[in-house]
Motif scaffolding. Structure first.
Motif, mmCIF file in Angstrom:
data_model
loop_
_atom_site.group_PDB
_atom_site.id
_atom_site.type_symbol
_atom_site.label_atom_id
_atom_site.label_comp_id
_atom_site.label_asym_id
_atom_site.label_seq_id
_atom_site.Cartn_x
_atom_site.Cartn_y
_atom_site.Cartn_z
ATOM 1 N N LEU A 77 0.836 -1.201 0.000
ATOM 2 C CA LEU A 77 0.000 0.000 0.000
ATOM 3 C C LEU A 77 0.871 1.252 0.000
ATOM 4 C CD1 LEU A 77 -2.789 1.384 0.247
ATOM 5 C CD2 LEU A 77 -2.513 1.211 2.728
ATOM 6 N N PHE A 78 1.856 1.305 0.890
ATOM 7 C CA PHE A 78 2.752 2.455 0.951
ATOM 8 C C PHE A 78 3.523 2.644 -0.351
ATOM 9 C CE2 PHE A 78 2.998 2.017 5.800
ATOM 10 C CZ PHE A 78 1.995 2.955 5.981
ATOM 11 N N ASP A 79 3.824 1.543 -1.028
ATOM 12 C CA ASP A 79 4.563 1.607 -2.292
ATOM 13 C C ASP A 79 3.664 1.866 -3.496
ATOM 14 O OD1 ASP A 79 6.869 1.111 -0.864
ATOM 15 O OD2 ASP A 79 6.988 -1.008 -1.409
ATOM 16 N N GLY A 80 2.351 2.006 -3.272
ATOM 17 C CA GLY A 80 1.415 2.253 -4.361
ATOM 18 C C GLY A 80 1.179 1.057 -5.250
ATOM 19 N N HIS A 81 1.311 -0.167 -4.683
ATOM 20 C CA HIS A 81 1.204 -1.377 -5.492
ATOM 21 C C HIS A 81 -0.047 -2.194 -5.159
ATOM 22 C CE1 HIS A 81 3.693 -4.210 -8.083
ATOM 23 N NE2 HIS A 81 2.496 -4.734 -8.019
ATOM 24 N N LEU A 82 -1.103 -1.508 -4.779
ATOM 25 C CA LEU A 82 -2.399 -2.175 -4.575
ATOM 26 C C LEU A 82 -3.399 -1.589 -5.555
ATOM 27 C CD1 LEU A 82 -2.819 -2.516 -0.707
ATOM 28 C CD2 LEU A 82 -1.983 -4.211 -2.325
ATOM 29 N N PRO A 83 -4.247 -2.391 -6.148
ATOM 30 C CA PRO A 83 -4.378 -3.827 -5.967
ATOM 31 C C PRO A 83 -3.170 -4.576 -6.525
ATOM 32 C CG PRO A 83 -5.865 -3.105 -7.697
ATOM 33 C CD PRO A 83 -5.235 -1.870 -7.109
ATOM 34 N N ALA A 84 -2.920 -5.732 -5.925
ATOM 35 C CA ALA A 84 -1.735 -6.524 -6.238
ATOM 36 C C ALA A 84 -2.039 -7.622 -7.257
ATOM 37 C CB ALA A 84 -1.184 -7.129 -4.953
ATOM 38 N N ALA A 85 -2.794 -7.281 -8.280
ATOM 39 C CA ALA A 85 -3.267 -8.267 -9.258
ATOM 40 C C ALA A 85 -2.143 -8.988 -9.988
ATOM 41 C CB ALA A 85 -4.193 -7.592 -10.267
ATOM 42 N N ASP A 86 -0.976 -8.371 -10.089
ATOM 43 C CA ASP A 86 0.142 -8.992 -10.807
ATOM 44 C C ASP A 86 1.059 -9.789 -9.885
ATOM 45 O OD1 ASP A 86 0.864 -6.563 -9.569
ATOM 46 O OD2 ASP A 86 2.578 -6.299 -10.901
ATOM 47 N N LEU A 87 0.685 -9.906 -8.613
ATOM 48 C CA LEU A 87 1.523 -10.594 -7.634
ATOM 49 C C LEU A 87 0.806 -11.796 -7.031
ATOM 50 C CD1 LEU A 87 2.824 -7.478 -5.646
ATOM 51 C CD2 LEU A 87 3.973 -8.671 -7.522
ATOM 52 N N GLY A 88 1.591 -12.705 -6.493
ATOM 53 C CA GLY A 88 1.061 -13.799 -5.697
ATOM 54 C C GLY A 88 1.409 -13.546 -4.245
ATOM 55 N N LEU A 89 0.657 -14.169 -3.334
ATOM 56 C CA LEU A 89 0.914 -14.034 -1.905
ATOM 57 C C LEU A 89 1.259 -15.393 -1.322
ATOM 58 C CD1 LEU A 89 0.901 -12.264 0.689
ATOM 59 C CD2 LEU A 89 -1.527 -12.853 0.928
ATOM 60 N N PHE A 90 2.370 -15.477 -0.621
ATOM 61 C CA PHE A 90 2.823 -16.678 0.063
ATOM 62 C C PHE A 90 2.597 -16.518 1.562
ATOM 63 C CE2 PHE A 90 6.210 -18.379 2.731
ATOM 64 C CZ PHE A 90 6.173 -19.729 2.443
ATOM 65 N N VAL A 91 2.116 -17.575 2.210
ATOM 66 C CA VAL A 91 2.004 -17.595 3.673
ATOM 67 C C VAL A 91 2.618 -18.881 4.203
ATOM 68 C CG1 VAL A 91 0.002 -16.058 3.791
ATOM 69 C CG2 VAL A 91 -0.366 -18.513 3.629
ATOM 70 N N SER A 92 3.328 -18.762 5.318
ATOM 71 C CA SER A 92 4.046 -19.914 5.859
ATOM 72 C C SER A 92 3.179 -20.791 6.757
ATOM 73 C CB SER A 92 5.275 -19.446 6.650
ATOM 74 O OG SER A 92 4.884 -18.736 7.806
ATOM 75 N N GLY A 93 1.958 -20.398 6.991
ATOM 76 C CA GLY A 93 1.068 -21.190 7.842
ATOM 77 C C GLY A 93 -0.157 -21.657 7.078
ATOM 78 N N ARG A 94 -1.160 -22.004 7.851
ATOM 79 C CA ARG A 94 -2.421 -22.496 7.299
ATOM 80 C C ARG A 94 -3.130 -21.396 6.519
ATOM 81 N NH1 ARG A 94 -6.916 -21.959 10.210
ATOM 82 N NH2 ARG A 94 -5.668 -21.742 12.084
ATOM 83 N N ALA A 95 -3.821 -21.777 5.462
ATOM 84 C CA ALA A 95 -4.604 -20.832 4.660
ATOM 85 C C ALA A 95 -6.022 -20.779 5.236
ATOM 86 C CB ALA A 95 -4.638 -21.255 3.201
ATOM 87 N N ALA A 103 -6.065 -11.481 1.206
ATOM 88 C CA ALA A 103 -5.511 -11.548 -0.151
ATOM 89 C C ALA A 103 -6.501 -10.998 -1.168
ATOM 90 C CB ALA A 103 -5.128 -12.988 -0.491
ATOM 91 N N TRP A 104 -7.771 -11.362 -1.015
ATOM 92 C CA TRP A 104 -8.825 -10.886 -1.917
ATOM 93 C C TRP A 104 -8.949 -9.376 -1.851
ATOM 94 C CZ3 TRP A 104 -14.585 -12.843 -1.343
ATOM 95 C CH2 TRP A 104 -15.355 -12.375 -2.422
ATOM 96 N N ALA A 105 -9.026 -8.845 -0.646
ATOM 97 C CA ALA A 105 -9.178 -7.396 -0.478
ATOM 98 C C ALA A 105 -7.988 -6.633 -1.066
ATOM 99 C CB ALA A 105 -9.363 -7.057 0.997
ATOM 100 N N ALA A 106 -6.794 -7.231 -1.017
ATOM 101 C CA ALA A 106 -5.598 -6.583 -1.562
ATOM 102 C C ALA A 106 -5.461 -6.795 -3.066
ATOM 103 C CB ALA A 106 -4.347 -7.107 -0.852
ATOM 104 N N GLY A 107 -6.282 -7.681 -3.640
ATOM 105 C CA GLY A 107 -6.275 -7.891 -5.079
ATOM 106 C C GLY A 107 -5.369 -8.995 -5.581
ATOM 107 N N PHE A 108 -4.782 -9.798 -4.691
ATOM 108 C CA PHE A 108 -3.943 -10.915 -5.119
ATOM 109 C C PHE A 108 -4.804 -11.942 -5.844
ATOM 110 C CE2 PHE A 108 -1.429 -9.399 -1.493
ATOM 111 C CZ PHE A 108 -0.144 -9.417 -2.009
ATOM 112 N N GLY A 109 -4.294 -12.475 -6.928
ATOM 113 C CA GLY A 109 -5.028 -13.506 -7.656
ATOM 114 C C GLY A 109 -4.643 -14.913 -7.264
#
Length: 147
Positions: A77-95, A103-109
């Protein structure tokens, strides 16, 4: 909760399937060098945004897995990169549902998790039009969404 979110956030378009399973299985190893606290303590979670070349754009650690995701989204958000439609999101725990919701609210696909998704997480990812991978480790992955 899913219906409430769906009333405020529209399904994602044009981003589903942006990462192949062959690409996704490499993500945990690409994030690992950014997990210095985990390397020292073994007791923190990581979240990371990665681009189409599978390079880590932002990675954050925290004792709370939700906090790690919030840190990644906040940096984007601070970097002006939302929505993040061109990025993936990784999480180290349970989904969990909440991870998919963030992830949806931020625009990750695409959301990639090293552990299992909950049933509500899968339902939410499908409603969002998001690709959801779980059990992404040891060179394998399970795609739960789209159906």
């Amino acid at each position: 909760a899913v219906d409430e979110l769906a009333s405020r956030v529209k399904p994602l378009t044009g981003v589903v399937g942006a990462f192949s399973p062959e690409q996704v299985v490499t993500v945990p190893d690409r994030v690992l060098p950014n997990q210095t606290l985990f390397g020292s303590t073994g007791g923190v979670h990581a979240a990371a945004a990665f681009d189409s070349s599978l390079e880590v754009v932002v990675a954050r650690e925290d004792v709370g897995r939700h906090n790690a995701v919030d840190k990644v989204v906040g940096r984007l958000l601070f970097d002006g990169h939302l929505p993040a439609a061109d990025l993936g999101l990784f999480v180290s725990g349970r989904a969990s549902f909440e991870m998919v919701q963030k992830a949806w609210a931020a625009g990750f696909g695409t959301l990639v998790s090293v552990s299992a998704p909950t049933a509500l997480a899968v339902e939410t990812a499908r409603r969002a039009g998001m690709t959801l991978y779980g059990f992404v480790r040891d060179g394998s992955a399970v795609r739960y969404s789209p159906a």
